[in-house]
Design a protein around this motif. Structure first.
Motif, PDB file in Angstrom:
ATOM      1  N   THR A  15       0.840  -1.174   0.000  1.00  0.00           N
ATOM      2  CA  THR A  15       0.000   0.000   0.000  1.00  0.00           C
ATOM      3  C   THR A  15       0.879   1.229   0.000  1.00  0.00           C
ATOM      4  O   THR A  15       2.102   1.146   0.052  1.00  0.00           O
ATOM      5  N   THR A  46      -5.352   6.915  -5.475  1.00  0.00           N
ATOM      6  CA  THR A  46      -5.913   6.185  -4.339  1.00  0.00           C
ATOM      7  C   THR A  46      -7.114   5.361  -4.799  1.00  0.00           C
ATOM      8  O   THR A  46      -7.668   5.595  -5.877  1.00  0.00           O
ATOM      9  N   LYS A  47      -7.480   4.398  -4.001  1.00  0.00           N
ATOM     10  CA  LYS A  47      -8.657   3.552  -4.253  1.00  0.00           C
ATOM     11  C   LYS A  47      -8.581   2.829  -5.597  1.00  0.00           C
ATOM     12  O   LYS A  47      -9.585   2.665  -6.293  1.00  0.00           O
ATOM     13  N   ILE A  48      -7.394   2.371  -5.956  1.00  0.00           N
ATOM     14  CA  ILE A  48      -7.229   1.580  -7.178  1.00  0.00           C
ATOM     15  C   ILE A  48      -7.808   0.191  -6.923  1.00  0.00           C
ATOM     16  O   ILE A  48      -7.445  -0.459  -5.942  1.00  0.00           O
ATOM     17  N   PRO A  49      -8.696  -0.302  -7.782  1.00  0.00           N
ATOM     18  CA  PRO A  49      -9.386  -1.564  -7.488  1.00  0.00           C
ATOM     19  C   PRO A  49      -8.569  -2.814  -7.787  1.00  0.00           C
ATOM     20  O   PRO A  49      -7.769  -2.839  -8.723  1.00  0.00           O
ATOM     21  N   SER A  54     -10.924  -5.234  -3.020  1.00  0.00           N
ATOM     22  CA  SER A  54     -10.135  -4.339  -2.182  1.00  0.00           C
ATOM     23  C   SER A  54      -9.477  -3.264  -3.054  1.00  0.00           C
ATOM     24  O   SER A  54      -9.530  -3.320  -4.287  1.00  0.00           O
ATOM     25  N   THR A  55      -8.877  -2.284  -2.412  1.00  0.00           N
ATOM     26  CA  THR A  55      -8.220  -1.199  -3.145  1.00  0.00           C
ATOM     27  C   THR A  55      -6.853  -0.906  -2.538  1.00  0.00           C
ATOM     28  O   THR A  55      -6.536  -1.366  -1.442  1.00  0.00           O
ATOM     29  N   TYR A  56      -6.043  -0.136  -3.259  1.00  0.00           N
ATOM     30  CA  TYR A  56      -4.717   0.250  -2.797  1.00  0.00           C
ATOM     31  C   TYR A  56      -4.347   1.608  -3.392  1.00  0.00           C
ATOM     32  O   TYR A  56      -5.065   2.143  -4.246  1.00  0.00           O
ATOM     33  N   GLY A  57      -3.249   2.185  -2.950  1.00  0.00           N
ATOM     34  CA  GLY A  57      -2.766   3.443  -3.478  1.00  0.00           C
ATOM     35  C   GLY A  57      -1.443   3.278  -4.190  1.00  0.00           C
ATOM     36  O   GLY A  57      -0.685   2.354  -3.900  1.00  0.00           O
ATOM     37  N   TYR A  91     -10.003   6.318 -10.776  1.00  0.00           N
ATOM     38  CA  TYR A  91      -9.827   6.421  -9.324  1.00  0.00           C
ATOM     39  C   TYR A  91      -9.235   7.796  -9.015  1.00  0.00           C
ATOM     40  O   TYR A  91      -8.622   8.436  -9.884  1.00  0.00           O
ATOM     41  N   THR A  93      -7.091  10.824  -8.438  1.00  0.00           N
ATOM     42  CA  THR A  93      -5.695  11.051  -8.816  1.00  0.00           C
ATOM     43  C   THR A  93      -5.342  12.521  -8.644  1.00  0.00           C
ATOM     44  O   THR A  93      -5.988  13.388  -9.228  1.00  0.00           O
TER      45      THR A  93
END
Length: 246
Positions: A15, A46-49, A54-57, A91, A93
């Motif tokens: 993350t 942020t909130k990359i799927p 779930s998501t990550y940055g 997402y 940016t």
């Protein structure tokens, strides 16, 4: 070779790293002097799927090529299955320009609103919510690059591909064009070391010379390395860029 998509649009098990862990950008590079290369953009997503919901940055690097547009690697914007996407930014940016040291400068921040994917190579144009008037865009070269030409690389990537962290201080390096293909360039590190190379979070970083953008970071071996890095030629999409940014 590892796709720089996996390095810059994120190593899936990592993350967003805290600022305390941030490392210099461009593996085996050197500090960019204050006031230089304001057109180099740091993209924070942020909130990359992920496929599991779930998501990550993550981060990428880009170049201001018009007051309202930044050029970067196409694979920085994708769906949960890592397919490149166009249209509304997938997402949140944030695009930051006009600084080399996050510890002492604030720069100019904008939100990305739209993504346009090039057909010729792995490159995308990103529209900003408000044009930037305080930073001069980098011109896009229309000349076919030549083997042996030296280019400057500048970016916000990590010092190493192991436990990568986004930079807080922009780094630069010199590379030499080693091969010219139809839509890509192969480049090798030249200075400060032969292992000077793009690294994690450098996707989309500019390679430039004589005030013009020549290529955009695409993919390469694990970093740092002394091998050939693959970059996307800017000249083959110069008309496409001009059409959309006019």
């Amino acid at each position: 070779m590892r796709l720089r998509a996996l390095l810059a649009a994120a190593v899936l098990t990592i993350t967003t790293a805290p600022a305390a862990l941030a490392a210099p950008a461009v593996a085996h590079g050197s500090d960019v002097p204050p006031g230089q290369f304001g057109f180099v953009a740091k993209l924070a997503m942020t909130k990359i799927p992920r496929p599991d919901g779930s998501t990550y940055g993550s981060y990428c690097t880009g170049t201001l090529v018009a007051p309202g547009w930044v050029l970067t690697t196409g694979h920085c914007f994708h769906d949960a299955h890592r397919t490149r996407v166009s249209g509304k930014v997938p997402y949140p940016t944030t695009v930051t320009l006009g600084l080399v040291d996050e510890a002492t400068e604030s720069g100019v921040a904008r939100k990305a609103t739209e993504v346009l994917q090039a057909k010729e190579n792995d490159v995308a144009l990103v529209r900003l919510d408000t044009p930037v008037s305080t930073v001069t865009p980098l011109e896009v070269s229309r000349a076919v690059p030549k083997v042996g030409r030296q280019l400057t690389l500048a970016g916000w990537g990590s010092l190493t591909g192991t436990n990568p962290a986004p930079a807080t201080r922009m780094q630069q390096g010199t590379v030499t064009v080693a091969k010219v293909d139809q839509t890509t360039l192969g480049v090798r590190g030249a200075a400060p070391e032969i292992t000077t190379s793009a690294c994690t979070y450098d996707s989309g970083a500019p390679y430039f010379a004589d005030g013009e953008l020549v290529a955009v970071e695409a993919t390469g071996p694990g970093c740092p390395h002394a091998g050939i890095e693959t970059t996307s030629r800017a000249d083959v999409i110069a008309d496409w860029i001009a059409t959309h940014t006019a």
